[in-house]
Design a protein around this motif. Structure first.
Motif, PDB file in Angstrom:
ATOM      1  N   UNK A   1      45.700  52.227  30.149  1.00  0.00           N
ATOM      2  CA  UNK A   1      46.567  51.335  30.903  1.00  0.00           C
ATOM      3  C   UNK A   1      46.337  51.517  32.403  1.00  0.00           C
ATOM      4  N   UNK A   2      46.609  50.468  33.159  1.00  0.00           N
ATOM      5  CA  UNK A   2      46.540  50.550  34.611  1.00  0.00           C
ATOM      6  C   UNK A   2      47.765  51.300  35.144  1.00  0.00           C
ATOM      7  N   UNK A   3      47.712  51.682  36.429  1.00  0.00           N
ATOM      8  CA  UNK A   3      48.846  52.372  37.039  1.00  0.00           C
ATOM      9  C   UNK A   3      50.126  51.541  36.983  1.00  0.00           C
ATOM     10  N   UNK A   4      50.081  50.225  37.325  1.00  0.00           N
ATOM     11  CA  UNK A   4      51.310  49.430  37.194  1.00  0.00           C
ATOM     12  C   UNK A   4      51.804  49.365  35.756  1.00  0.00           C
ATOM     13  N   UNK A   5      50.880  49.328  34.815  1.00  0.00           N
ATOM     14  CA  UNK A   5      51.267  49.211  33.411  1.00  0.00           C
ATOM     15  C   UNK A   5      52.044  50.433  32.943  1.00  0.00           C
ATOM     16  N   UNK A   6      51.595  51.621  33.357  1.00  0.00           N
ATOM     17  CA  UNK A   6      52.345  52.828  32.996  1.00  0.00           C
ATOM     18  C   UNK A   6      53.761  52.762  33.550  1.00  0.00           C
ATOM     19  N   UNK A   7      53.892  52.309  34.789  1.00  0.00           N
ATOM     20  CA  UNK A   7      55.216  52.243  35.425  1.00  0.00           C
ATOM     21  C   UNK A   7      56.125  51.233  34.741  1.00  0.00           C
TER      22      UNK A   7
ATOM     23  N   UNK B   1      52.698  38.848  44.832  1.00  0.00           N
ATOM     24  CA  UNK B   1      52.213  37.959  45.890  1.00  0.00           C
ATOM     25  C   UNK B   1      50.782  37.492  45.674  1.00  0.00           C
ATOM     26  N   UNK B   2      50.406  37.360  44.400  1.00  0.00           N
ATOM     27  CA  UNK B   2      49.138  36.709  44.055  1.00  0.00           C
ATOM     28  C   UNK B   2      49.250  36.184  42.625  1.00  0.00           C
ATOM     29  N   UNK B   3      48.479  35.166  42.318  1.00  0.00           N
ATOM     30  CA  UNK B   3      48.474  34.606  40.965  1.00  0.00           C
ATOM     31  C   UNK B   3      48.027  35.666  39.967  1.00  0.00           C
ATOM     32  N   UNK B   4      47.041  36.457  40.361  1.00  0.00           N
ATOM     33  CA  UNK B   4      46.520  37.499  39.464  1.00  0.00           C
ATOM     34  C   UNK B   4      47.598  38.526  39.146  1.00  0.00           C
ATOM     35  N   UNK B   5      48.375  38.892  40.138  1.00  0.00           N
ATOM     36  CA  UNK B   5      49.446  39.863  39.922  1.00  0.00           C
ATOM     37  C   UNK B   5      50.517  39.286  39.003  1.00  0.00           C
ATOM     38  N   UNK B   6      50.864  38.027  39.215  1.00  0.00           N
ATOM     39  CA  UNK B   6      51.852  37.371  38.350  1.00  0.00           C
ATOM     40  C   UNK B   6      51.369  37.397  36.895  1.00  0.00           C
ATOM     41  N   UNK B   7      50.137  36.994  36.683  1.00  0.00           N
ATOM     42  CA  UNK B   7      49.608  36.917  35.321  1.00  0.00           C
ATOM     43  C   UNK B   7      49.527  38.294  34.659  1.00  0.00           C
ATOM     44  N   UNK B   8      49.098  39.291  35.422  1.00  0.00           N
ATOM     45  CA  UNK B   8      48.989  40.634  34.861  1.00  0.00           C
ATOM     46  C   UNK B   8      50.365  41.198  34.513  1.00  0.00           C
TER      47      UNK B   8
ATOM     48  N   UNK C   1      53.100  39.513  33.874  1.00  0.00           N
ATOM     49  CA  UNK C   1      53.629  38.741  32.746  1.00  0.00           C
ATOM     50  C   UNK C   1      53.027  39.259  31.441  1.00  0.00           C
ATOM     51  N   UNK C   2      51.738  39.546  31.461  1.00  0.00           N
ATOM     52  CA  UNK C   2      51.092  40.084  30.253  1.00  0.00           C
ATOM     53  C   UNK C   2      51.750  41.393  29.817  1.00  0.00           C
ATOM     54  N   UNK C   3      51.956  42.284  30.770  1.00  0.00           N
ATOM     55  CA  UNK C   3      52.572  43.575  30.443  1.00  0.00           C
ATOM     56  C   UNK C   3      53.996  43.370  29.932  1.00  0.00           C
ATOM     57  N   UNK C   4      54.747  42.482  30.616  1.00  0.00           N
ATOM     58  CA  UNK C   4      56.133  42.224  30.211  1.00  0.00           C
ATOM     59  C   UNK C   4      56.217  41.628  28.820  1.00  0.00           C
ATOM     60  N   UNK C   5      55.230  40.845  28.449  1.00  0.00           N
ATOM     61  CA  UNK C   5      55.233  40.187  27.141  1.00  0.00           C
ATOM     62  C   UNK C   5      54.867  41.140  26.008  1.00  0.00           C
ATOM     63  N   UNK C   6      54.372  42.325  26.363  1.00  0.00           N
ATOM     64  CA  UNK C   6      53.963  43.300  25.353  1.00  0.00           C
ATOM     65  C   UNK C   6      54.856  44.536  25.318  1.00  0.00           C
ATOM     66  N   UNK C   7      55.886  44.582  26.154  1.00  0.00           N
ATOM     67  CA  UNK C   7      56.673  45.807  26.316  1.00  0.00           C
ATOM     68  C   UNK C   7      58.118  45.599  25.883  1.00  0.00           C
ATOM     69  N   UNK C   8      58.506  46.300  24.852  1.00  0.00           N
ATOM     70  CA  UNK C   8      59.883  46.234  24.351  1.00  0.00           C
ATOM     71  C   UNK C   8      60.523  47.614  24.436  1.00  0.00           C
ATOM     72  N   UNK C   9      61.847  47.664  24.292  1.00  0.00           N
ATOM     73  CA  UNK C   9      62.550  48.942  24.248  1.00  0.00           C
ATOM     74  C   UNK C   9      62.004  49.774  23.097  1.00  0.00           C
ATOM     75  N   UNK C  10      61.674  51.020  23.392  1.00  0.00           N
ATOM     76  CA  UNK C  10      61.125  51.898  22.374  1.00  0.00           C
ATOM     77  C   UNK C  10      59.633  51.755  22.176  1.00  0.00           C
ATOM     78  N   UNK C  11      58.948  51.111  23.149  1.00  0.00           N
ATOM     79  CA  UNK C  11      57.520  50.831  22.980  1.00  0.00           C
ATOM     80  C   UNK C  11      56.628  52.046  23.217  1.00  0.00           C
TER      81      UNK C  11
END
Length: 392
Positions: free
Chosen positions: A227-233, A251-258, A260-270
């Motif tokens: 995982x990337x550093x933001x993903x761990x956080x 503050x970039x389209x790439x950051x938004x998309x990345x 969103x991807x992490x948020x869409x894969x992360x649930x409580x207890x993940x």
């Protein structure tokens, strides 16, 4: 997108758009790029947008973009009252009405007292009529929900939670601040009271991405997750069911998309135990650059003279992690920006704290070191000015 519910069952995207750091061009907000990012976020399911009166140009930019794209009623706006500028009861309407004009809206979904520091400040606002003002605005539907944002220790946070019938709250929280500021203790206490908790600074203003040591980077690289550093956080935060919305200053389209991807894969207890171990190792690696081995356990508290020992050490430790400027800013907030000063000057060297410290820290000595490192002429001037404003 994954959604979590607020106090009244409203579904909020667990990734929120923090609007303090909109992309700039020639010293102004770039409306074209900002609109692209906001609409990308909206299309991906993000429905919570957090701004504030004091974020330069932010409210106006957000209002213009939402109106232009006819989505005001499809999203939730959170903005903040600059209560530290309020000196009379008429000021509540003055600032709020200005915000409505900037946001091009007739109501605010989530309204916060911005950076509420202590119970004395809340009592000052009560004396000016804020409770009655909130009641009137909520009854008319102009404010849907009321909360506060907070930087400070867990003890004061809990007192503020209990001081009023809040609808939600907002704290700084990340894996490095688990035992600092309001921390996990405050998060769980707010949740026990039924309050949604919005999270700011999940990446410590980017420090948990850009300022990591080689040792910390190696820990992540050697994990089989990759995982990337933001993903761990982010995953560490969304692993916790008490977290409602995590704000990201995208503050970039790439950051938004990345994100969103992490948020869409992360649930409580993940997170699995091996993941939690990686986080613990990351914290240890980062803390090796700390000044004091304080874990924020608070066994040293309460200080009989009101010294905020964990808060001071948290700021002191920021020097090696976040840099001198961030450390000094936090030190000012946790010692001087309160009605009752909580800094090292109050220490009478009774030694009670050292007898209770499980880390056997020489607290009296380290308080002096922190003061020497963090109290500049600018701090002393700010302390003097803040004492004048906060007393009202």
């Amino acid at each position: 997108m994954i959604y979590r519910c607020d106090k009244y069952g409203t579904q909020l995207s667990q990734l929120g758009f923090g609007c303090m750091r909109f992309v700039q061009s020639k010293g102004k907000i770039d409306l074209i790029k900002t609109e692209e990012q906001i609409m990308e976020a909206y299309s991906a399911g993000i429905n919570y947008f957090d701004t504030a009166y004091l974020y330069p140009g932010s409210e106006a930019a957000l209002g213009e973009i939402l109106e232009k794209n006819s989505i005001r009623d499809k999203v939730y706006i959170a903005t903040k009252l600059p209560h530290y500028r309020v000196s009379k009861s008429e000021d509540f309407d003055k600032f709020f009405n200005e915000e409505l004009l900037r946001l091009r809206t007739s109501y605010v979904d989530y309204y916060l007292c911005h950076m509420l520091t202590d119970i004395e400040t809340w009592e000052r606002l009560k004396a000016l009529g804020i409770v009655e003002w909130i009641k009137s605005k909520k009854e008319s539907g102009i404010i849907k929900q009321i909360g506060f944002s907070y930087h400070g220790n867990a003890d004061m946070f809990i007192k503020l939670i209990d001081a009023y019938e809040w609808d939600f709250c907002q704290i700084q929280y990340n894996y490095l601040d688990e035992n600092a500021q309001a921390g996990r203790t405050g998060l769980r206490y707010a949740n026990s009271k039924g309050l949604p908790v919005m999270i700011m600074e999940p990446l410590r203003g980017g420090k948990l991405v850009n300022n990591l040591s080689d040792e910390a980077k190696a820990i992540m690289a050697n994990s089989d997750r990759k995982w990337t550093a933001p993903e761990w956080s982010f995953r560490w935060l969304w692993n916790q069911p008490e977290v409602t919305v995590v704000l990201s200053g995208m503050n970039s389209i790439e950051m938004v998309r990345e994100n969103v991807r992490i948020a869409s894969e992360s649930e409580a207890g993940c997170l699995e135990e091996k993941d939690s171990e990686v986080i613990r190792n990351l914290v240890s690696a980062i803390n090796r650059s700390s000044k004091v081995g304080c874990t924020g356990c608070r066994y040293c508290m309460p200080c009989p003279k009101g010294v905020d020992i964990p808060g001071i050490f948290s700021a002191y430790n920021k020097i090696g992690i976040d840099g001198s400027r961030a450390a000094k800013a936090e030190y000012l907030m946790c010692t001087a920006l309160r009605k009752d000063y909580t800094g090292p000057d109050n220490c009478v060297e009774c030694g009670k704290c050292e007898k209770q410290c499980p880390q056997h820290i020489e607290i009296r000595k380290e308080l002096k070191n922190a003061r020497k490192s963090l109290e500049t002429p600018i701090y002393r001037l700010a302390r003097k000015l803040s004492s004048f404003f906060i007393k009202f």
